[in-house]
Design a protein around this motif. Sequence first.
Motif, mmCIF file in Angstrom:
data_model
loop_
_atom_site.group_PDB
_atom_site.id
_atom_site.type_symbol
_atom_site.label_atom_id
_atom_site.label_comp_id
_atom_site.label_asym_id
_atom_site.label_seq_id
_atom_site.Cartn_x
_atom_site.Cartn_y
_atom_site.Cartn_z
ATOM 1 N N ASP A 324 1.144 -1.161 0.362
ATOM 2 C CA ASP A 324 0.007 -0.697 0.126
ATOM 3 C C ASP A 324 0.636 1.514 0.138
ATOM 4 O OD1 ASP A 324 -2.413 -1.296 -0.191
ATOM 5 O OD2 ASP A 324 -2.268 -1.082 2.163
ATOM 6 N N GLN A 325 1.576 1.084 0.677
ATOM 7 C CA GLN A 325 2.744 2.257 0.494
ATOM 8 C C GLN A 325 3.964 2.636 -0.429
ATOM 9 O OE1 GLN A 325 2.132 5.049 3.931
ATOM 10 N NE2 GLN A 325 0.722 3.213 4.134
ATOM 11 N N GLU A 326 4.624 1.302 -1.066
ATOM 12 C CA GLU A 326 5.143 1.644 -2.019
ATOM 13 C C GLU A 326 5.105 1.190 -2.995
ATOM 14 O OE1 GLU A 326 9.263 1.015 -0.047
ATOM 15 O OE2 GLU A 326 8.411 1.459 2.256
ATOM 16 N N GLY A 327 4.297 0.525 -3.555
ATOM 17 C CA GLY A 327 3.871 -0.275 -4.692
ATOM 18 C C GLY A 327 5.005 -1.847 -4.795
ATOM 19 N N ALA A 328 4.190 -2.897 -4.892
ATOM 20 C CA ALA A 328 4.378 -4.283 -5.177
ATOM 21 C C ALA A 328 5.566 -4.717 -5.648
ATOM 22 C CB ALA A 328 3.457 -4.954 -6.546
ATOM 23 N N PRO A 329 6.402 -3.900 -6.930
ATOM 24 C CA PRO A 329 8.415 -4.423 -6.393
ATOM 25 C C PRO A 329 8.759 -3.727 -4.909
ATOM 26 C CG PRO A 329 7.152 -2.808 -8.206
ATOM 27 C CD PRO A 329 5.932 -2.601 -7.447
ATOM 28 N N ALA A 330 8.540 -2.716 -4.507
ATOM 29 C CA ALA A 330 9.159 -2.697 -3.768
ATOM 30 C C ALA A 330 8.612 -3.736 -2.534
ATOM 31 C CB ALA A 330 8.173 -1.368 -2.700
ATOM 32 N N ALA A 331 7.814 -4.306 -2.035
ATOM 33 C CA ALA A 331 7.562 -5.811 -0.888
ATOM 34 C C ALA A 331 8.058 -7.104 -1.314
ATOM 35 C CB ALA A 331 5.373 -5.266 -1.031
ATOM 36 N N ARG A 332 8.275 -7.473 -2.786
ATOM 37 C CA ARG A 332 8.796 -8.000 -3.331
ATOM 38 C C ARG A 332 9.483 -8.959 -2.004
ATOM 39 N NH1 ARG A 332 13.326 -9.254 -8.002
ATOM 40 N NH2 ARG A 332 13.104 -11.667 -8.906
ATOM 41 N N VAL A 333 10.323 -8.888 -1.968
ATOM 42 C CA VAL A 333 10.616 -9.769 -0.349
ATOM 43 C C VAL A 333 9.860 -9.767 0.499
ATOM 44 C CG1 VAL A 333 12.390 -10.270 0.934
ATOM 45 C CG2 VAL A 333 13.424 -9.109 -0.579
ATOM 46 N N GLU A 334 8.858 -9.201 1.002
ATOM 47 C CA GLU A 334 7.897 -9.784 1.951
ATOM 48 C C GLU A 334 6.821 -11.025 1.381
ATOM 49 O OE1 GLU A 334 10.286 -6.287 3.266
ATOM 50 O OE2 GLU A 334 9.326 -6.569 1.105
ATOM 51 N N ILE A 335 6.707 -10.131 0.143
ATOM 52 C CA ILE A 335 5.877 -11.868 -0.977
ATOM 53 C C ILE A 335 6.294 -12.421 -0.728
ATOM 54 C CG2 ILE A 335 4.503 -11.563 -2.549
ATOM 55 C CD1 ILE A 335 4.085 -8.778 -2.714
ATOM 56 N N ALA A 336 7.176 -12.447 -1.577
ATOM 57 C CA ALA A 336 7.832 -13.922 -1.336
ATOM 58 C C ALA A 336 7.726 -14.858 -0.018
ATOM 59 C CB ALA A 336 9.376 -14.193 -2.067
ATOM 60 N N MET A 337 8.161 -14.455 1.046
ATOM 61 C CA MET A 337 8.664 -14.736 2.607
ATOM 62 C C MET A 337 6.933 -15.050 2.852
ATOM 63 S SD MET A 337 11.106 -12.868 4.380
ATOM 64 C CE MET A 337 10.235 -11.460 4.816
ATOM 65 N N ILE A 338 6.234 -14.684 3.054
ATOM 66 C CA ILE A 338 4.725 -15.193 3.257
ATOM 67 C C ILE A 338 4.059 -16.380 2.210
ATOM 68 C CG2 ILE A 338 4.141 -12.764 4.268
ATOM 69 C CD1 ILE A 338 1.994 -12.001 2.533
ATOM 70 N N LYS A 339 4.619 -16.194 0.854
ATOM 71 C CA LYS A 339 3.801 -17.710 0.254
ATOM 72 C C LYS A 339 4.910 -18.679 0.469
ATOM 73 C CE LYS A 339 2.650 -19.445 -3.463
ATOM 74 N NZ LYS A 339 3.115 -20.599 -2.970
ATOM 75 N N TYR A 340 6.267 -18.723 1.315
ATOM 76 C CA TYR A 340 6.264 -20.393 1.571
ATOM 77 C C TYR A 340 5.926 -20.004 3.264
ATOM 78 C CZ TYR A 340 10.682 -17.718 2.784
ATOM 79 O OH TYR A 340 11.755 -17.104 3.311
ATOM 80 N N TYR A 341 6.052 -18.990 3.775
ATOM 81 C CA TYR A 341 6.100 -19.908 4.819
ATOM 82 C C TYR A 341 4.121 -19.701 5.319
ATOM 83 C CZ TYR A 341 6.712 -19.057 10.340
ATOM 84 O OH TYR A 341 6.725 -18.974 11.355
ATOM 85 N N GLY A 342 3.681 -19.379 4.763
ATOM 86 C CA GLY A 342 2.423 -19.329 4.643
ATOM 87 C C GLY A 342 1.745 -20.556 4.346
ATOM 88 N N ALA A 343 1.935 -21.451 3.809
ATOM 89 C CA ALA A 343 1.899 -22.220 3.160
ATOM 90 C C ALA A 343 2.453 -23.279 4.077
ATOM 91 C CB ALA A 343 2.563 -22.609 1.743
ATOM 92 N N ALA A 344 3.177 -23.089 4.417
ATOM 93 C CA ALA A 344 3.927 -24.409 6.054
ATOM 94 C C ALA A 344 3.088 -24.516 6.692
ATOM 95 C CB ALA A 344 5.399 -23.580 6.222
#
Length: 432
Positions: A324-344
Amino acid sequence: MAWDFSTEPEYEAKLAWAREFVDEEILPLETLELSQEQLDRAIRPLQEEVKRQGLWAAHLPPELGGMGFGQVKLGLLHEILGRCMYAPVVFGNNAPDSGNAELLAVGIEQTGREDQREQWLQPLLDGKLRSAFSMTEPGAGADPTMIQTRAVRDGDEWVINGHKWFTSNGSVADFLIVMCVTNPDVHPYQGCSMIIVPRDTPGVEVLRDIPTMEHPVEHFGRIGGHSEVIYRDVRVPVENLVGREGEGFKLAQLRLGPGRIHHCMRWLGQSQRAFDMLCERAVSRRLHGSLLAEKQMVQQWVADSMAEMTAARLMTLYAAWKMDQEGAPAARVEIAMIKYYGAAVLYNVIDRAIQAHGSLGFSTDLPLERMYRAARAARIYDGPDEVHKVTVARQVLKRYQPHEVPSEHVPTRREAAKRKFAELLELATAND
């Protein structure tokens, strides 16, 4: 900058309504064996109620009939919708229709093709059409640069040939958005485009809905079915191009970023449902003279699940807030982390709930076994865990610089520290 995941009281009231609506009106549908036609009839009045509450297609901007919510608000809503597999359909933001609507909206904004709004986007938003997203191919797997489906320009038409599978909603869609190679002489990230293909176009052949661990028996018409599709000399107008030619991957990234946040928040809703069942079982079931809740092993399951869910929720809300604050490209690492951590986390919590219920949890008398099968796919779709972990590691390591290894003629760090300490000690003695 302070993190802020808060929402105004008016929206909190909307979330409270949604939570009760999902539990009381939508969840019971899971207990019924409904055909696609019966399900459509059952959810239609529920969809109208959602529209009256102002929560329909909330991921879209107001000019497209949505509410223009940011990712934090959407995430909180999707956490509630994740409790029931039918809830996203009732709220008008089920995949792949929600992501496809965003693709079409961005494409129309880029190109000004208002005919696509009238022919495809608006009917999709109104629930009059269904869509499919046709990108994954046998053999390409987690490397989308290996896509082989080709679209060749022939006058005022595209001619498409290729083989896709796991095309979400392919067997029930009115149109498909197909990722094709249109510019084979450049890098794949600049050589692919997305093209709208009506389902009844000659040459489009839906072979099957692929049986999976989640749905072991092939069943055409199921919401969320994953189809195998052949495109043989499929001809569509050049105007069916979504966005600009060669920007298919750029559009895909715009679609996948928010989609992964929504996935992860829905997983939290599903985790919470399994966690509730785990805790209810723990305080109800007596075994070997005491409640399960009094067994240290079960207490550990509860504690671990609570910690993991809390961590996943905060990570996901932070990713949403950063987007919301900086756009999707700026949140690339955070989005990748939640994808594998949330699935586990999803998988772990459901697994513990099944274990606590024993043979009952393994049976189809409870929804846990279905939830468990669906949860396993979370580690594969939208990119397998390993791909996202590589993304995180590469991006994090870019922040660091290699340090120079001292030669034998340069004092080591330990020697330098000893000398500095001696200087400080001498200075302190002199001051005394």
